[in-house]
Enzyme design. Structure first.
Site, mmCIF file in Angstrom:
data_model
loop_
_atom_site.group_PDB
_atom_site.id
_atom_site.type_symbol
_atom_site.label_atom_id
_atom_site.label_comp_id
_atom_site.label_asym_id
_atom_site.label_seq_id
_atom_site.Cartn_x
_atom_site.Cartn_y
_atom_site.Cartn_z
ATOM 1 N N LYS A 46 10.056 -11.248 17.583
ATOM 2 C CA LYS A 46 11.103 -11.247 16.557
ATOM 3 C C LYS A 46 11.504 -9.803 16.302
ATOM 4 O O LYS A 46 10.667 -8.902 16.402
ATOM 5 C CB LYS A 46 10.545 -11.850 15.256
ATOM 6 C CG LYS A 46 11.597 -12.308 14.288
ATOM 7 C CD LYS A 46 12.038 -13.722 14.569
ATOM 8 C CE LYS A 46 13.154 -14.143 13.648
ATOM 9 N NZ LYS A 46 13.511 -15.549 13.847
ATOM 10 N N GLY A 79 19.849 -32.139 2.691
ATOM 11 C CA GLY A 79 20.613 -31.185 3.491
ATOM 12 C C GLY A 79 21.497 -31.892 4.488
ATOM 13 O O GLY A 79 21.012 -32.524 5.424
ATOM 14 N N GLY A 108 23.922 -30.506 6.493
ATOM 15 C CA GLY A 108 24.612 -29.536 7.350
ATOM 16 C C GLY A 108 24.573 -29.952 8.802
ATOM 17 O O GLY A 108 24.550 -31.149 9.138
ATOM 18 N N VAL A 145 22.223 -29.753 11.113
ATOM 19 C CA VAL A 145 21.056 -30.518 11.556
ATOM 20 C C VAL A 145 20.960 -31.850 10.800
ATOM 21 O O VAL A 145 20.877 -32.926 11.409
ATOM 22 C CB VAL A 145 19.766 -29.679 11.360
ATOM 23 C CG1 VAL A 145 18.535 -30.519 11.624
ATOM 24 C CG2 VAL A 145 19.787 -28.461 12.275
#
Ligand code: NAD
Length: 354
Positions: free
Chosen positions: A81, A182, A184, A186
């Site tokens: 990362k 949620g 959105g 996904v």
């Protein structure tokens, strides 16, 4: 200041690069947790941190998470990362992106970057002018890569089906009650796939119009974000924010299964144990939500090796998510160790640290 390699989050990182480019003003940390399975892949976060140690902690913690996620996704990729430390105004210039791209290129493919918080697809294109080691570049329609959301949703849908088979002994989702948080990219995808198989959905979003639109599309019911976690259902599917499962919320859950795509759902590791004590089957987030990383990972590997993957390859790999989850639940039942801890142990074994 204590040496950061004595911090709990250090966890034997293979390499940590501190990058500073005077001309562009770029300051970044690139953390490579493991390259045991292949190049360390994980996104770059562009963020203003209160102090450099917070940035280091974020890089180390997220990089280890990517090692586990990529290993459990079955990808020939390790985990890494990067974080770019921005000023208070979050200034991000093309020169900084170019300097960051050069720093990634200097690692000669040991690190592969991608989009994360604060980055856009355009930024990735800018970085890709300096290095080929970038996942998630725009692709032609129908090619592997591009928007990972639909593939993340496909993996979650298959994971929910596996959980329903494992816990409720049901072969399909007909009549299964799902409470989805949620709506959105996904969550919307999961809801549409589940509804097409006859699931009965309650959906919620802090954007109430989004929730109502989705409910209308799938013949479900939109309910308030405050009520979604405690509503009676078979499956609670979190697809919004992380850190939602804690000592306050877990006792209010009214479901048999928690299975959704949000990253880092457990507020702390011990909350996985709390879920298990309540008899709730938990699908570890980084295992069930791996469809997106499989998509962009294959896009990169195909481009790097000059042998593009097909949609069939992608679907086959996403189709392995249910088996991985079932193996985790079986080991959890045999050992009495919570599913999240079993997943971590499996991932550690896969990266040679078991
Ligand atoms: P998105 O921004 O498209 O959708 C998130 C939705 O959640 C938004 O509609 C937002 O209004 C809603 N939301 C925010 N807080 C909420 C709350 N408290 N209650 C109800 N709704 C709330 O994001 P996405 O791409 O769908 O990602 C959803 C989650 O899945 C995130 O945690 C993300 O990190 C994770 N994830 C996404 C992918 C991917 O491929 N997009 C891959 C792995 C994991």
């Amino acid at each position: 200041m204590a040496a950061f390699w004595t911090e709990a989050d250090w966890d034997e990182h293979e390499q940590v690069e501190l990058v500073h480019d005077r001309e562009s003003g770029l300051t970044a940390i690139i953390a490579l947790h493991s390259t045991h399975l292949g190049p360390a892949a994980g996104g770059t976060r562009f963020w203003h941190y209160a102090d450099p140690s917070a940035a280091m902690r974020d890089a180390l913690r997220l990089s280890r998470g990517m090692s586990y996620k990529n290993a459990m996704a079955g990808l020939p990729m390790g985990g890494g990362k990067a974080v770019v430390l921005l000023d208070e105004n979050r200034t991000k210039t093309p020169e900084m992106l170019a300097a960051f791209g050069k720093a990634v290129n200097d690692l000669c493919g040991r690190y592969v970057t991608a989009e994360d918080v604060g980055a856009s697809e355009r930024d990735m294109v800018e970085i890709s002018r300096q290095t080929i080691h970038v996942c998630g570049l725009p692709v032609e329609e129908g090619a592997v890569g591009g928007d990972p959301g639909p593939f993340t949703a496909m993996g979650i849908f298959l994971g929910i089906k596996a959980a329903v088979a494992h816990r409720l002994g049901r072969a399909d989702l007909d009549g299964v009650r799902i409470a989805l948080q949620g709506c959105g990219s996904v969550g919307g995808g999961v809801a549409r796939l589940a509804a097409s198989e006859g699931a009965v959905l309650k959906v919620s979003d802090i954007d109430s119009v989004r929730a109502q639109d989705l409910a209308a599309q799938i013949g479900g019911e939109a309910i308030s974000p405050d009520a979604i976690m405690s509503t009676e259902c078979d499956v609670f599917s979190p697809n919004a924010l992380g850190a939602i499962l804690d000592e306050r919320t877990i006792p209010t859950l009214n479901c048999a299964i928690v299975a959704g795509g949000a990253n880092n759902q457990l507020f702390r590791a011990e909350h996985g144990k709390l879920l298990a004590e309540r008899g709730i089957l938990y699908a570890p987030d980084y295992v069930i939500n791996a469809g997106g990383i499989i998509d962009v990972g294959l896009e990169y590997l195909g481009r790097r090796d000059g042998k593009p993957y097909s949609m069939d390859d992608l679907r086959e790999r996403i189709g392995q998510i249910p088996d991985r989850l079932t193996a985790i639940w079986r080991e959890s039942e045999e050992t009495g160790i919570s599913a999240d801890a079993v997943a971590d142990r499996m991932a550690q074994r896969l990266i040679g640290r078991g």
